[in-house]
Motif scaffolding. Sequence first.
Motif: not given
Length: 150
Positions: A85, A87-90, A95, A98
């Motif tokens: 979750k 790892d917003k940008d995969s 982040d 976060l």
Amino acid sequence: MAARKVPPEVQEIFDKYIHNFVRRLKKEDACVMLQKEFNLSQERAEHMFDFFDMDKNGALSIWEFHQFYVCMGNSANEYLDLFNKLDKDSSGHADIGLTWEELKKLTTQTGRHPTDEELEQFIKGAAGQEKSINLNKFIGLISRIKQLRN
């Protein structure tokens, strides 16, 4: 300083998977244990094994398993899902902002939340000059927080 005793529930789980009284679990046996006892996928079990096999000898000792149990235990899937979750940008990196917010919610062995100073120290140390937190660093952060005693 006296060695800490392994809690009976940790020893009981570990003992189910040992063979011929050998006090270490080879990777294959350790991964089976992590899959069956903690409902991890094979990939996740292997990742946990690789992280907690601290001496990198290809076997999990009772002490290394105890570290897994204390730091991740029955919440291992929850923590791995949380990393995904964050790892917003995969990209394979969480982040940092976060991550800070989520790690503030964790509790230590004594049941308290980490202080902002502790989080800052741990996150800066983990992120390093690259200023990034991959999955191994994230597991390390959780482990450090879980092991705080005071």
